[in-house]
Design a protein around this motif. Sequence first.
Motif, PDB file in Angstrom:
ATOM      1  N   ARG A  13       0.863  -1.062  -0.092  1.00 23.99           N
ATOM      2  CA  ARG A  13      -0.033   0.088   0.024  1.00 23.99           C
ATOM      3  C   ARG A  13       0.914   1.117  -0.150  1.00 23.99           C
ATOM      4  O   ARG A  13       1.998   1.249   0.638  1.00 23.99           O
ATOM      5  N   TYR A  14       0.332   2.196  -0.656  1.00 23.82           N
ATOM      6  CA  TYR A  14       1.155   3.361  -0.635  1.00 23.82           C
ATOM      7  C   TYR A  14       1.561   4.143   0.746  1.00 23.82           C
ATOM      8  O   TYR A  14       0.891   3.711   1.692  1.00 23.82           O
ATOM      9  N   VAL A  58       6.432  -3.790 -11.350  1.00 24.16           N
ATOM     10  CA  VAL A  58       5.637  -3.167 -10.267  1.00 24.16           C
ATOM     11  C   VAL A  58       4.228  -2.489 -11.014  1.00 24.16           C
ATOM     12  O   VAL A  58       4.272  -1.976 -11.816  1.00 24.16           O
ATOM     13  N   TYR A  59       3.220  -3.219 -10.566  1.00 20.91           N
ATOM     14  CA  TYR A  59       1.645  -2.761 -10.976  1.00 20.91           C
ATOM     15  C   TYR A  59       1.307  -1.721 -10.041  1.00 20.91           C
ATOM     16  O   TYR A  59       1.481  -1.841  -8.838  1.00 20.91           O
ATOM     17  N   SER A  60       0.610  -0.571 -10.603  1.00 21.70           N
ATOM     18  CA  SER A  60       0.305   0.668  -9.893  1.00 21.70           C
ATOM     19  C   SER A  60      -1.065   0.929 -10.481  1.00 21.70           C
ATOM     20  O   SER A  60      -1.264   0.964 -11.727  1.00 21.70           O
ATOM     21  N   SER A  61      -1.872   1.644  -9.521  1.00 19.57           N
ATOM     22  CA  SER A  61      -2.842   2.492 -10.103  1.00 19.57           C
ATOM     23  C   SER A  61      -2.462   3.602 -10.407  1.00 19.57           C
ATOM     24  O   SER A  61      -0.981   3.985 -10.429  1.00 19.57           O
ATOM     25  N   ALA A  66       0.129   6.247  -5.336  1.00 17.98           N
ATOM     26  CA  ALA A  66       0.749   5.041  -5.790  1.00 17.98           C
ATOM     27  C   ALA A  66       1.856   4.938  -6.686  1.00 17.98           C
ATOM     28  O   ALA A  66       2.699   4.003  -6.582  1.00 17.98           O
ATOM     29  N   VAL A  67       1.710   5.724  -7.654  1.00 17.81           N
ATOM     30  CA  VAL A  67       2.785   5.849  -8.525  1.00 17.81           C
ATOM     31  C   VAL A  67       4.166   6.234  -7.882  1.00 17.81           C
ATOM     32  O   VAL A  67       5.339   5.760  -8.373  1.00 17.81           O
ATOM     33  N   THR A  69       4.904   5.779  -4.831  1.00 14.86           N
ATOM     34  CA  THR A  69       5.421   4.762  -4.094  1.00 14.86           C
ATOM     35  C   THR A  69       6.185   3.536  -4.975  1.00 14.86           C
ATOM     36  O   THR A  69       7.381   3.202  -4.798  1.00 14.86           O
ATOM     37  N   SER A  70       5.404   3.436  -5.984  1.00 21.90           N
ATOM     38  CA  SER A  70       6.127   2.412  -7.001  1.00 21.90           C
ATOM     39  C   SER A  70       7.599   2.925  -7.663  1.00 21.90           C
ATOM     40  O   SER A  70       8.133   2.245  -7.937  1.00 21.90           O
ATOM     41  N   ILE A  84       7.229   0.018 -14.126  1.00 18.68           N
ATOM     42  CA  ILE A  84       5.829   0.301 -13.720  1.00 18.68           C
ATOM     43  C   ILE A  84       4.926   0.232 -14.533  1.00 18.68           C
ATOM     44  O   ILE A  84       4.869   0.577 -15.822  1.00 18.68           O
ATOM     45  N   ILE A  86       0.956   0.492 -15.102  1.00 14.34           N
ATOM     46  CA  ILE A  86      -0.324   1.271 -14.681  1.00 14.34           C
ATOM     47  C   ILE A  86      -1.517   0.316 -15.035  1.00 14.34           C
ATOM     48  O   ILE A  86      -1.961  -0.059 -16.146  1.00 14.34           O
TER      49      ILE A  86
END
Length: 144
Positions: A13-14, A58-61, A66-67, A69-70, A84, A86
Motif C-alpha cells: 500500500r502507498y 511493479v503494477y500500480s494504480s 501509488a505511482v 511509491t512504485s 511500472i 499502470i
Amino acid sequence: MRDVSKQYIYFVRYGLTKYPLVEGVGPYDSPLHPIDGYEAGIAIARRLASMPHPPDVVYSSSLHRAVSTSQLIVHAINRTKETIKIEDGLIEWLTPSLTVEPDGTRLKPRTVQQLMEMTFTEIDPDYKSVNPIAIDQANAPVGA
C-alpha cells in the motif's frame, strides 16, 4: 538463471498521504506526504529490494500516491526502465466518495502519458491494462 517454477507476489500500500483521505469527504489524488510518506515508501522499497526474490515488475494504480511509491520501489530494485505498469483496475472507481477532487468534482484518472509528463518516466508506455476503466455515455469513468 532465475527460477521460473515459482512466482512471488508482494502487495504494497502507498505511503502516508499529504492530505487526509477521509471516506465520504473524498480521498482525492493526494501525493505522498513530503516527509512521512516518502520515508515509509523508501522503507518499503528497501525491504523489497532486500528480499531473496525482489520484484521484476511493479503494477500500480494511476493515483499519484501509488505511482510515487512504485517509483521508489523500482529505483530500490534497480529496474527503472519501463518497470511500472499502470493497471486501471487497482482504483475504487465504483465508490464515488473515494474518487472526488477537493472541490467535490469527480476525479478523472490520469493517463499514462500524463503521468510520464509528471516525471514518472519508469512507467511502461506500451503496457495495456487488463482491467481498463469503463466510460459511460457522459464520458465519465464508471469503474474498471
